[in-house]
Design a protein around this motif. Structure first.
Motif, mmCIF file in Angstrom:
data_model
loop_
_atom_site.group_PDB
_atom_site.id
_atom_site.type_symbol
_atom_site.label_atom_id
_atom_site.label_comp_id
_atom_site.label_asym_id
_atom_site.label_seq_id
_atom_site.Cartn_x
_atom_site.Cartn_y
_atom_site.Cartn_z
ATOM 1 N N PHE A 172 11.470 -7.564 11.304
ATOM 2 C CA PHE A 172 11.815 -6.772 11.884
ATOM 3 C C PHE A 172 12.133 -7.083 13.405
ATOM 4 C CE2 PHE A 172 9.743 -3.776 8.427
ATOM 5 C CZ PHE A 172 11.117 -3.594 8.175
ATOM 6 N N ARG A 173 10.151 -7.276 14.121
ATOM 7 C CA ARG A 173 11.043 -7.144 15.646
ATOM 8 C C ARG A 173 11.576 -7.920 15.914
ATOM 9 N NH1 ARG A 173 4.683 -6.670 15.009
ATOM 10 N NH2 ARG A 173 4.840 -8.589 13.636
ATOM 11 N N LEU A 201 2.356 -5.722 1.190
ATOM 12 C CA LEU A 201 2.538 -4.839 1.926
ATOM 13 C C LEU A 201 0.759 -3.902 2.360
ATOM 14 C CD1 LEU A 201 3.609 -2.878 3.447
ATOM 15 C CD2 LEU A 201 4.480 -1.666 1.338
ATOM 16 N N PRO A 202 -0.304 -3.675 3.550
ATOM 17 C CA PRO A 202 -1.185 -2.542 3.841
ATOM 18 C C PRO A 202 -1.433 -1.156 3.309
ATOM 19 C CG PRO A 202 -0.498 -4.188 4.816
ATOM 20 C CD PRO A 202 0.497 -4.526 4.344
ATOM 21 N N ASP A 203 -2.529 -1.189 3.121
ATOM 22 C CA ASP A 203 -2.841 0.581 2.974
ATOM 23 C C ASP A 203 -1.934 0.288 3.652
ATOM 24 O OD1 ASP A 203 -3.519 0.109 0.187
ATOM 25 O OD2 ASP A 203 -5.854 1.329 0.807
ATOM 26 N N LEU A 204 -1.809 2.183 4.030
ATOM 27 C CA LEU A 204 -0.881 2.886 5.220
ATOM 28 C C LEU A 204 -2.007 2.652 6.066
ATOM 29 C CD1 LEU A 204 1.210 4.529 5.913
ATOM 30 C CD2 LEU A 204 -0.094 6.681 5.644
ATOM 31 N N GLU A 205 -2.986 2.635 6.736
ATOM 32 C CA GLU A 205 -3.675 3.181 7.536
ATOM 33 C C GLU A 205 -4.127 1.953 8.572
ATOM 34 O OE1 GLU A 205 -8.077 4.202 6.882
ATOM 35 O OE2 GLU A 205 -8.165 4.614 8.882
ATOM 36 N N LEU A 206 -3.700 0.729 7.420
ATOM 37 C CA LEU A 206 -4.463 -0.572 8.134
ATOM 38 C C LEU A 206 -2.610 -1.722 8.590
ATOM 39 C CD1 LEU A 206 -6.707 -2.290 5.757
ATOM 40 C CD2 LEU A 206 -7.455 -0.823 7.775
ATOM 41 N N LEU A 207 -1.627 -0.739 8.191
ATOM 42 C CA LEU A 207 -0.243 -1.075 8.694
ATOM 43 C C LEU A 207 0.093 -1.344 9.207
ATOM 44 C CD1 LEU A 207 2.535 -2.000 6.572
ATOM 45 C CD2 LEU A 207 3.044 0.626 7.562
ATOM 46 N N ASP A 208 0.514 -2.025 10.031
ATOM 47 C CA ASP A 208 0.726 -2.448 11.314
ATOM 48 C C ASP A 208 3.084 -2.276 11.063
ATOM 49 O OD1 ASP A 208 2.402 -3.065 13.360
ATOM 50 O OD2 ASP A 208 2.032 -5.249 13.845
ATOM 51 N N PRO A 209 3.269 -0.754 11.182
ATOM 52 C CA PRO A 209 4.500 -0.434 11.403
ATOM 53 C C PRO A 209 5.240 -1.274 11.561
ATOM 54 C CG PRO A 209 3.356 1.441 12.442
ATOM 55 C CD PRO A 209 3.220 0.129 11.997
ATOM 56 N N GLU A 210 5.266 -2.500 12.400
ATOM 57 C CA GLU A 210 6.227 -3.263 13.219
ATOM 58 C C GLU A 210 6.598 -4.413 12.445
ATOM 59 O OE1 GLU A 210 6.464 -3.351 17.453
ATOM 60 O OE2 GLU A 210 6.430 -0.531 17.272
ATOM 61 N N SER A 211 5.680 -4.562 11.621
ATOM 62 C CA SER A 211 5.485 -5.899 10.927
ATOM 63 C C SER A 211 6.254 -5.811 9.847
ATOM 64 C CB SER A 211 4.294 -6.518 11.142
ATOM 65 O OG SER A 211 3.597 -6.771 11.863
ATOM 66 N N CYS A 212 6.847 -6.633 9.004
ATOM 67 C CA CYS A 212 7.669 -6.823 8.073
ATOM 68 C C CYS A 212 6.882 -7.386 6.898
ATOM 69 C CB CYS A 212 9.102 -7.422 7.609
ATOM 70 S SG CYS A 212 10.160 -7.029 6.158
ATOM 71 N N PHE A 213 6.764 -6.478 5.443
ATOM 72 C CA PHE A 213 5.653 -7.103 4.743
ATOM 73 C C PHE A 213 6.557 -6.788 3.399
ATOM 74 C CE2 PHE A 213 2.787 -5.192 7.157
ATOM 75 C CZ PHE A 213 1.454 -6.669 7.377
ATOM 76 N N ILE B 12 12.944 1.520 13.076
ATOM 77 C CA ILE B 12 11.703 0.252 13.636
ATOM 78 C C ILE B 12 11.049 0.905 15.356
ATOM 79 C CG2 ILE B 12 13.466 -1.025 14.659
ATOM 80 C CD1 ILE B 12 10.086 -2.218 13.777
ATOM 81 N N VAL B 15 9.003 3.424 14.174
ATOM 82 C CA VAL B 15 8.160 3.644 12.382
ATOM 83 C C VAL B 15 6.350 3.800 13.982
ATOM 84 C CG1 VAL B 15 8.850 2.663 11.445
ATOM 85 C CG2 VAL B 15 8.010 1.616 13.190
ATOM 86 N N LYS B 19 4.246 6.666 11.515
ATOM 87 C CA LYS B 19 3.338 6.643 11.100
ATOM 88 C C LYS B 19 2.012 7.310 10.793
ATOM 89 C CE LYS B 19 -0.672 3.120 10.327
ATOM 90 N NZ LYS B 19 -1.288 2.242 11.146
ATOM 91 N N LEU B 23 0.270 8.929 8.237
ATOM 92 C CA LEU B 23 -1.452 9.714 8.459
ATOM 93 C C LEU B 23 -2.276 10.636 8.055
ATOM 94 C CD1 LEU B 23 -3.254 7.094 7.558
ATOM 95 C CD2 LEU B 23 -3.497 6.350 9.684
ATOM 96 N N GLN B 52 9.910 0.040 4.184
ATOM 97 C CA GLN B 52 8.736 -0.035 4.049
ATOM 98 C C GLN B 52 7.337 1.652 4.773
ATOM 99 O OE1 GLN B 52 7.460 -4.271 5.759
ATOM 100 N NE2 GLN B 52 6.158 -3.325 7.098
ATOM 101 N N ALA B 56 4.744 2.620 1.751
ATOM 102 C CA ALA B 56 3.264 2.350 2.164
ATOM 103 C C ALA B 56 2.695 3.563 2.172
ATOM 104 C CB ALA B 56 2.792 1.861 3.770
ATOM 105 N N SER B 60 -0.695 3.986 -0.869
ATOM 106 C CA SER B 60 -1.522 4.489 -0.122
ATOM 107 C C SER B 60 -1.796 6.579 -1.099
ATOM 108 C CB SER B 60 -1.771 5.192 0.779
ATOM 109 O OG SER B 60 -1.721 3.656 1.338
#
Lengths: 740, 94
Positions: A172-173, A201-213, B12, B15, B19, B23, B52, B56, B60
């Motif tokens: 994404f970046r 894909l991590p849990d929503l809470e831990l997700l860095d939304p700008e990283s692509c999983f 992007i 996001v 988020k 959350l 994405q 997520a 969750s």
């Protein structure tokens, strides 16, 4: 929506700028290859440049550009593979192609709807494509490969491909959108099944939304050849791992896929579910995986190695892998490019303008503190002015660019023009790292171009002429730059035939530019070449000789507050020296007072200040004379007379000794006021023709001071009285006007 | 409590803010057992990062035992979710 289209326009203009950079790199690479045709790195750089242009043009759907660049890329690919030798003719075609791409980009950028131009571009495209095709059709087997259709894939297979795709976290970046890739695939055929792989894909809470999983397992039903499918991933290949499984490939291939992604336990099930493999194979794979833990621990094979091992390798895949690896290497080597930020020039200009205003304000605060005789305030303002000075220097240095970039462009000019004229010329560049204000660099490029072309056209002799007079056949043109007392000195030196002063005089007489009985010194004869409407070329070529050259060059350089000096020896060569100020915005000035008016002399020109002993001043006429400086006789100018300031002559006066070209000259003034940071405000249109001053500035007190242009002043003083009168009169108007 | 209205862009560029919104909706569910309902009527754009993020949330939420309902989903987005065969992960109401 309009915000979107603005964004699109912004991105597009960035694309144009970057693509042009790439073309420049391409040209540089080609020229350096001419010297060293076996340099693999440069060939790769060449390929990457064109590949990137093609890739980004594709993103903007600039199809003409894509189609053309694709041809060029194909040729370069063969070059890279060693299937094609690098030779002068090929280099020619490639250089022309780069030019053509540049023109296409220009056309697109201008949003022109000029049909004729478009048609012309089309014709040129066709001609070049034909020339390029010659390099693609040397031998047929490679030609097939060239079209990226490996022999076993010549007949497109209709069937269901399996595509396994995992995006890197930075996707994404890096501006990629997996969705666009999928849309592209949809154009190729039908996606029968697609599984979004979200195991990473991590849990929503831990997700860095700008990283692509994200990852996808895709079943694509299509008749498209492998090459086309791979094209969908061309722009993302740096940011994803891609596995392509052809329709009739052995199921065993998937084993490696499953083994390679142990962190995705569901993968096997997914593959079974979408029909890629049978349950049995998956179970075998799992078993193999469990039985040989050392395999899991073994260093991971690259996709290329696995495919080779599995004997399903296609040239495309290896190519993709290789180009990916080379790209990774490239990012490593060009790591410092990420330390740079692209900033629009107008933002920088605005900053510099503000800093300029700040310099004025800080000077005025300093003046107030001085008048108030408040010592702590004085200290504070001094501190501030020191800081402001640093900011000023830093801000100005932001605009500094290497002149080498401009010089580099001439390699191509020299090469092309020399070959067109049948001359052999070597270009030498000295001092490419010399820094110069961007605006100055931009404006100097054209005059330099004229000078270099003039040298090539008129200066340099043909190789056999050179041999016959005992010179080496290959001529030399050098471009040099260096800093000298606050100026940049640029020299264009050739070892050609030189300029014959007598010929110039004869020509000027013939054209009626000078009168018949005028007498000239050698230097004056040479300077005739700068007269408007002067051309000595016997044959007017399309390179130079239209007689617009030298006077325009001179005018342009003088507009930059620069000077041009021509030195030439018949038979030996010509040197043209251009002196330019480092920047156009701010100078360090030296304040002097004449009568009630304040003038600024550029500090870099000031050599020393001496008391003027009236008894030792020997006046020739009203405004000039000479005086004795420690035994040397120096000329001086009396500013009071030149500017016709009515004033009683004070008892004590001073002489500021300034540098003018290579000589010294004194300026007789009433009072010295010291150094001053001067923000140059250009003179208004009305005063454009004013000579002797090159700008004005506002002092801390709000007073307006004129900035003296020493060389121009000297010229004025040595010319006739009538013109000086003009200067003086207009000067008053400036003051009146500026004070209003 | 009504559906949570999402901003124009699920891309992007936004996001990180979105988020936070999602959350909050998830926490709201965990605290008060209210449904997770998202209002897409303003959404004009959605890219991979947006998808994405929704994915997520869905994962969750599933762990917490909730379903995610998407309301007023614009046609293009509904088609995108269909294309990606992800519609089943949400309750999509257009």
């Amino acid at each position: 929506m309009s915000a979107d289209s603005k964004l699109y326009a912004d991105v597009l203009s960035t694309f144009f700028a970057e693509a042009k950079d790439m073309l420049q790199q391409m040209e540089d690479a080609l020229l350096s290859l001419e010297d060293d045709p076996d340099d693999k790195e440069t060939i790769n750089a060449l390929f990457r440049a064109i590949h990137t242009i093609k890739g980004s043009a594709g993103l903007f759907e600039l199809n003409d550009v894509v189609q053309f660049t694709h041809k060029v890329e194909s040729v370069l690919d063969r070059l890279r593979n060693g299937a094609l030798p690098f030779e002068a003719k090929l280099s020619d075609v490639l250089l022309k192609s780069a030019d053509h791409i540049f023109l296409m980009l220009e056309y697109l950028e201008s949003k022109s709807t000029d049909e004729a131009k478009l048609a012309l571009l089309g014709i040129e495209s066709k001609a070049l494509v034909e020339q390029l095709a010659e390099y693609l059709e040397h031998d047929t087997p490679i030609k097939a490969k060239e079209k990226n259709e490996p022999t076993q894939n010549l007949k497109p297979k209709v069937g269901t491909w399996h595509i396994s795709l995992r995006f890197s976290q930075d996707a994404f970046r890096n501006g990629l959108d997996p969705i666009s890739t999928l849309h592209y695939l949809l154009n190729l055929g039908e996606i029968t099944t697609i599984f979004a792989i979200d195991d990473r894909l991590p849990d929503l809470e831990l997700l860095d939304p700008e990283s692509c999983f994200l990852g996808f397992e895709i079943r694509l039903f299509t008749a498209a050849p492998q090459h086309d499918i791979e094209a969908a991933f061309e722009f993302v290949q740096d940011d994803c791992s891609l596995r392509l499984f052809p329709p009739s490939g052995p199921e065993v291939d998937f084993v490696s896929l499953i083994n390679e992604l142990p962190e995705e336990p569901r993968l096997g099930d997914i593959l079974v579910e979408c029909g890629a493999v049978s349950r049995r194979i998956v179970e075998e794979a799992m078993q193999e995986h469990n039985n040989s833990p050392q395999l899991a621990n073994a260093p991971r094979l690259t996709i290329g190695e696995i495919l080779v091992a599995k004997n399903t390798v296609t040239p495309e895949i290896i190519d993709a892998a290789l180009s990916k690896q080379s790209k990774m290497r490239e990012t490593r080597t060009t790591d410092n490019s990420s330390r740079f930020v692209r900033v629009p020039a107008d933002k920088l200009d605005a900053l510099i303008n503000l800093v300029g205003e700040m310099v004025i304000c800080s000077a005025s605060a300093g003046l107030l503190a001085q008048n108030a005789q408040n010592s702590s305030m004085l200290e504070a303002t001094q501190q501030m002015s020191r800081l402001v000075e640093e900011i000023r220097n830093d801000a100005l240095s932001l605009r500094m660019v290497y002149i080498g970039e401009t010089f580099g462009r001439f390699k191509r000019v020299v090469r092309d023009v020399a070959s067109e004229l049948g001359k052999k010329v070597e270009l030498e560049i000295i001092g490419a790292e010399t820094e110069l204000d961007k605006s100055v660099v931009e404006k100097i490029a054209d005059p330099l171009m004229h000078l270099v072309r003039n040298s090539l056209d008129h200066g340099i002799e043909l190789p056999d002429v050179r041999s016959s007079i005992g010179k080496i056949p290959t001529a030399k043109i050098s471009l040099s730059a260096h800093h000298d007392s606050g100026h940049v000195v640029i020299r264009v030196i050739d070892d050609g035939c030189g300029i014959d002063g007598e010929k110039l005089v004869a020509k000027a007489r013939e054209r009626g530019l000078i009168s018949l009985n005028q007498q000239f010194t050698e230097q004056e004869k040479l300077n005739l070449i700068f007269l408007p409407g002067f051309s000595t070329a016997e044959v007017v070529t399309n390179l130079s000789g239209r007689g617009v050259g030298m006077d325009v060059v001179k005018k342009n350089i003088e507009a930059l507050r620069g000077q041009v000096v021509l030195k030439s020896t018949v038979g030996v060569g010509t040197t043209i020296e251009i002196q330019l100020p480092l920047t156009l915005a701010i100078i360090d000035g030296f304040l002097v007072k004449v009568g009630m008016y304040t003038y600024v002399i550029p500090l870099q020109a000031v050599v020393e200040c001496v008391d003027a002993d009236n008894s030792k001043l020997l006046k020739h006429n009203r405004w000039s004379g000479n005086f004795d400086l420690r035994g040397d006789v120096l000329p001086f100018l009396e500013l009071q007379e030149i500017f016709a300031i009515a004033n009683d002559i004070p008892e004590r006066r001073s002489i500021v000794v300034v540098k003018n070209n290579d000589s010294l000259i004194g300026l007789l003034v009433d009072q010295l006021q010291g150094e001053y940071q001067t923000v140059i405000k250009p003179l208004g249109k009305l005063f454009k023709n004013l000579r002797g001053v090159c700008g004005s500035t506002v002092l801390g007190s709000g007073e307006v001071a004129l900035i003296l242009d020493v060389p121009a002043l000297v010229r004025v003083a040595t010319e006739n009285e009538h013109e000086q009168h003009n200067v003086a009169v207009v000067d008053r108007q400036v003051l009146v006007h500026a004070n209003q | 409590m009504g559906a949570v209205r999402l901003p124009d862009d699920l891309t992007i560029y936004q996001v990180t803010e979105i988020k936070a919104i999602l959350l909050k909706a998830l926490r709201e569910y965990e605290r008060r057992n209210t449904a997770i309902e998202l209002d897409f009527s303003n959404v004009k754009e959605c890219d991979g990062a947006g998808v994405q993020l929704l994915l997520a949330l869905s994962n969750s939420a599933a762990k917490a035992g909730a379903t995610v309902a998407l309301h007023s989903v614009p046609k293009p987005l509904a088609k995108l979710l269909d294309d990606l065969q992800l519609s089943s992960r949400f309750l999509v109401n257009s």
